[in-house]
Design an enzyme around this catalytic site. Structure first.
Site, PDB file in Angstrom:
ATOM      1  N   ASP A 188      -7.759   1.450  -8.324  1.00  0.00           N
ATOM      2  CA  ASP A 188      -8.237   2.734  -8.845  1.00  0.00           C
ATOM      3  C   ASP A 188      -8.489   2.611 -10.361  1.00  0.00           C
ATOM      4  OD1 ASP A 188      -7.962   3.790  -6.318  1.00  0.00           O
ATOM      5  OD2 ASP A 188      -5.927   4.497  -6.657  1.00  0.00           O
TER       6      ASP A 188
ATOM      7  N   GLU B  24       0.849  -1.198   0.000  1.00  0.00           N
ATOM      8  CA  GLU B  24       0.000   0.000   0.000  1.00  0.00           C
ATOM      9  C   GLU B  24       0.881   1.243   0.000  1.00  0.00           C
ATOM     10  OE1 GLU B  24      -3.428   0.735  -0.284  1.00  0.00           O
ATOM     11  OE2 GLU B  24      -2.607   2.748  -0.152  1.00  0.00           O
TER      12      GLU B  24
HETATM   13  N1  SAM Z   1      -8.204  -3.029  -1.825  1.00  0.00           N
HETATM   14  C1  SAM Z   1      -8.940  -2.159  -0.925  1.00  0.00           C
HETATM   15  C2  SAM Z   1     -10.399  -2.504  -0.962  1.00  0.00           C
HETATM   16  O1  SAM Z   1     -10.833  -3.211  -1.885  1.00  0.00           O
HETATM   17  O2  SAM Z   1     -11.128  -2.083  -0.051  1.00  0.00           O
HETATM   18  C3  SAM Z   1      -8.697  -0.678  -1.251  1.00  0.00           C
HETATM   19  C4  SAM Z   1      -9.206  -0.209  -2.582  1.00  0.00           C
HETATM   20  S1  SAM Z   1      -8.809   1.512  -2.891  1.00  0.00           S
HETATM   21  C5  SAM Z   1      -9.956   1.982  -4.105  1.00  0.00           C
HETATM   22  C6  SAM Z   1      -7.309   1.375  -3.826  1.00  0.00           C
HETATM   23  C7  SAM Z   1      -6.079   1.347  -2.939  1.00  0.00           C
HETATM   24  O3  SAM Z   1      -4.949   1.109  -3.751  1.00  0.00           O
HETATM   25  C8  SAM Z   1      -5.831   2.663  -2.221  1.00  0.00           C
HETATM   26  O4  SAM Z   1      -5.621   2.418  -0.840  1.00  0.00           O
HETATM   27  C9  SAM Z   1      -4.596   3.226  -2.899  1.00  0.00           C
HETATM   28  O5  SAM Z   1      -3.790   4.012  -2.028  1.00  0.00           O
HETATM   29  C10 SAM Z   1      -3.887   1.967  -3.343  1.00  0.00           C
HETATM   30  N2  SAM Z   1      -3.021   2.167  -4.522  1.00  0.00           N
HETATM   31  C11 SAM Z   1      -3.380   2.704  -5.697  1.00  0.00           C
HETATM   32  N3  SAM Z   1      -2.331   2.736  -6.540  1.00  0.00           N
HETATM   33  C12 SAM Z   1      -1.284   2.194  -5.869  1.00  0.00           C
HETATM   34  C13 SAM Z   1       0.064   1.952  -6.194  1.00  0.00           C
HETATM   35  N4  SAM Z   1       0.546   2.274  -7.396  1.00  0.00           N
HETATM   36  N5  SAM Z   1       0.864   1.388  -5.262  1.00  0.00           N
HETATM   37  C14 SAM Z   1       0.369   1.048  -4.024  1.00  0.00           C
HETATM   38  N6  SAM Z   1      -0.907   1.254  -3.664  1.00  0.00           N
HETATM   39  C15 SAM Z   1      -1.733   1.820  -4.570  1.00  0.00           C
END
Ligand code: SAM
Length: 227
Positions: free
Chosen positions: A126, A77
């Protein structure tokens, strides 16, 4: 995307050792040694390594680690404020077979060795809806090429999302980049096969809970690395 460092966060996050791995690149190709160090005499055999990328507040991975204790689970994360929550859950549960990386997914190629990972989970990544941002999607071929370097042949990426456009884009990317699709569903929670699917299909993430409460369909597939 660079990591945003809020002053004092590193110190706060370090309180969660051993769950936070502070120098993950040092373990590249040697994660079984890391696991043996964490689990001590309890662990004689190599364990499967399962990786959730973009783990958020860590509800899914904490539950998976608790219920699949024969695997080692690693959550990656970027955002420290949500990662702290995931670490807190791990510490509270005293979950031994679980670790977290405070990294950008881009860095994972320098953290895992060839064929070192058995499974990857992308939960509610995302969507980056604008075409000019497509390369940032975690299922874009730019990322799939990275995952191929450390996922075992025959290993799976399990992907869940609420976003139909991202799902359709991802199905095409998987198929065009050496992955075979299976268990494709456009409405996971109303799929008659749900009860017979593997546990990871049924364990809900934070976002999944939120979206399915609103009655939105959840899309899911498994993409198996062919060669
Ligand atoms: N997986 C969790 C869920 O389903 O409840 C969180 C989903 S949230 C929409 C997307 C997560 O991915 C966020 O916490 C964001 O910070 C993390 N994230 C997005 N791009 C990332 C990257 N390149 N490296 C690490 N984390 C990332």
């Amino acid at each position: 995307m660079r990591l945003r460092r809020i002053p004092g966060t590193r110190e706060k996050i370090l309180q969660y050792t051993p769950w936070l791995v502070t120098e993950p690149t040092a373990w590249q190709g040697r994660w079984q040694d890391y696991i043996a160090g964490r689990l001590g005499s309890q662990q004689a055999e190599p364990m499967e390594i399962h990786l959730e990328l973009g783990t958020g507040r860590g509800r899914f991975i904490n539950e998976m680690a608790r219920d699949c204790s024969d695997h080692f689970w690693i959550g990656a994360e970027l955002r420290e404020e949500v990662l702290l929550n995931a670490l807190e859950l791990a510490k509270k549960g005293e979950t031994p077979n679980l670790a977290f990386l405070w990294i950008n997914v881009e860095q994972t190629v320098d953290i895992f060795g060839v064929g070192e990972v058995d499974g990857i989970y992308l939960n509610f990544s995302d969507p980056w809806p604008k075409a000019r941002h497509a390369k940032r999607r975690l299922t874009h071929r730019r990322f799939l090429e990275r995952y191929r370097r450390y996922l075992k042949v025959g290993g799976k990426i399990r992907f869940k999302t609420d976003n139909e456009d991202l799902f359709r884009f991802s199905l095409e990317e998987f198929e065009a980049n050496g992955f075979a699709l299976q268990e494709v569903t456009f409405d996971l929670h109303n799929d008659p096969a749900l009860s017979s699917m593997e546990l990871s299909a049924r364990v809900m993430t934070e976002y999944e809970r939120r979206f399915s409460r609103r009655g939105m369909p959840i899309y899911r597939c498994e993409a198996v690395l062919c060669s």
